[in-house]
Design an enzyme around this catalytic site. Structure first.
Site, PDB file in Angstrom:
ATOM      1  N   CYS A   1      -4.751   5.147  -2.457  1.00  0.00           N
ATOM      2  CA  CYS A   1      -5.161   4.226  -3.446  1.00  0.00           C
ATOM      3  C   CYS A   1      -5.250   5.127  -4.585  1.00  0.00           C
ATOM      4  O   CYS A   1      -5.843   6.013  -4.624  1.00  0.00           O
ATOM      5  CB  CYS A   1      -6.707   3.790  -2.827  1.00  0.00           C
ATOM      6  SG  CYS A   1      -7.299   2.743  -4.152  1.00  0.00           S
TER       7      CYS A   1
ATOM      8  N   ASP B   1       0.814  -1.168   0.131  1.00  0.00           N
ATOM      9  CA  ASP B   1       0.109   0.065  -0.082  1.00  0.00           C
ATOM     10  C   ASP B   1       0.837   1.298  -0.018  1.00  0.00           C
ATOM     11  O   ASP B   1       0.563   2.320  -0.603  1.00  0.00           O
ATOM     12  CB  ASP B   1      -0.791  -0.126   1.225  1.00  0.00           C
ATOM     13  CG  ASP B   1      -2.050   0.998   1.050  1.00  0.00           C
ATOM     14  OD1 ASP B   1      -1.910   1.828   0.391  1.00  0.00           O
ATOM     15  OD2 ASP B   1      -2.953   0.977   2.111  1.00  0.00           O
TER      16      ASP B   1
ATOM     17  N   HIS C   1      -6.028   5.133   7.081  1.00  0.00           N
ATOM     18  CA  HIS C   1      -5.280   6.445   6.477  1.00  0.00           C
ATOM     19  C   HIS C   1      -5.706   7.728   7.186  1.00  0.00           C
ATOM     20  O   HIS C   1      -6.495   7.707   8.168  1.00  0.00           O
ATOM     21  CB  HIS C   1      -5.782   6.483   4.888  1.00  0.00           C
ATOM     22  CG  HIS C   1      -5.272   5.382   4.055  1.00  0.00           C
ATOM     23  ND1 HIS C   1      -4.629   5.530   2.913  1.00  0.00           N
ATOM     24  CD2 HIS C   1      -5.596   4.052   4.318  1.00  0.00           C
ATOM     25  CE1 HIS C   1      -4.519   4.579   2.257  1.00  0.00           C
ATOM     26  NE2 HIS C   1      -5.002   3.296   3.057  1.00  0.00           N
TER      27      HIS C   1
END
Length: 291
Positions: free
Chosen positions: A234, A12, A203
């Site tokens: 993302c 990520d 996040h």
């Protein structure tokens, strides 16, 4: 309380950075994370490399990671083909992911939630020897649809339960969801399905992620995702912010008297390697929108 942190920088943390970090650098960072005491590392995702070129070497990374007792390396897959590729590369722990938002599922996975879940269920059933856990993106807030109804989130959770998956992660993909909303949604899901194990993937848009983590620990949540340096996001969720930083979460938990098993000084070295890799690696080319 003992709290487990999964570092997700290698997946990520890198997927939204406009650079291609070499396999060698990724392995060096993984070794630094292990040296710091991180026991669970999200190392790669098996997604379309044309859309996420940062993950083009996923198979090489997974097959080259050092075998260390009590350390688990996980991979991410969005569909059956991703699961097949991960298993072929030697992955033993795979996170299967779908969205709680139809609009985000279309942008991120290229298909409706129901279709994504059906594909995943079929693929999971074909490899019963593999350990699976689930991740639900946009579990609380979607960049396209706004707030997610907890009842709809629960339906997705139950779809994973029907696959035989017992560990479910809920992601605040944008990092903007207020702590109270996160906790209310989690309470709804946990009361309906109390026998599953839940973790949070946070996040951090407005600095509220640490407060959310504290509130979650107070309710018995003991697993969190975080990324070195707060990197991440993302590519298919406009406005998504970076992950909660591993080093900040560890410090926060230690200050509150919780145990993580992580050495902060050695973790700082891993952060340095991560920042160096991001700042010195060659730029990635433009994303290919084809799926």
């Amino acid at each position: 309380m003992k709290v487990e942190i999964t570092d997700v920088f290698l997946r990520d943390g890198l997927q939204d950075e406009p650079v291609i970090v070499s396999t060698a650098h990724k392995l060096e960072i993984a070794e630094a994370l292990v040296a710091a005491g991180i026991k669970r590392i999200e190392a790669a995702s098996f997604v379309n490399p044309r859309r996420v070129p940062q993950m083009v070497d996923a198979a090489d990374v997974i097959s080259s990671l050092p075998v260390v007792a009590d350390v688990t390396y996980t991979s991410l897959a969005l569909n059956g083909r991703g699961i097949e590729r991960a298993v072929e590369a030697g992955a033993t722990d795979i996170q299967v992911v779908t969205s709680a938002s139809q609009a985000h599922s279309n942008a991120n996975a290229g298909q409706a939630i129901e279709d994504a879940l059906a594909s995943l269920a079929s693929a999971v059933a074909r490899v019963p020897e593999t350990r699976f856990f689930a991740g639900i993106s946009t579990a609380f807030t979607c960049p396209f649809q706004g707030s997610i109804d907890p009842g709809y989130l629960l339906r997705v959770v139950r779809a994973f339960k029907d696959m035989g998956i017992r560990d479910v992660g809920l992601a605040d993909t944008l990092g903007t969801t207020p702590t109270q909303q996160v906790m209310a949604s989690m309470r709804h899901v946990r009361e309906a399905e109390p026998d599953l194990t839940y973790y949070l993937h946070l996040h951090n848009a407005h600095g509220q992620a640490l407060a959310t983590a504290s509130a979650a620990v107070d309710t018995g949540i003991t697993r969190f995702d975080a990324a070195l340096g707060g990197y991440g996001g993302c590519p298919f969720a406009p406005g998504a912010h970076g992950n909660i930083a591993t080093e900040e979460l560890v410090r926060h938990l230690h200050d509150a008297g919780h145990e993580t098993g992580i050495d902060e000084d050695r973790l700082a070295e891993a952060v340095r390697l991560a920042r160096d890799a991001v700042t010195t690696s060659p730029a990635a080319g433009p994303l290919d929108p084809t799926r």
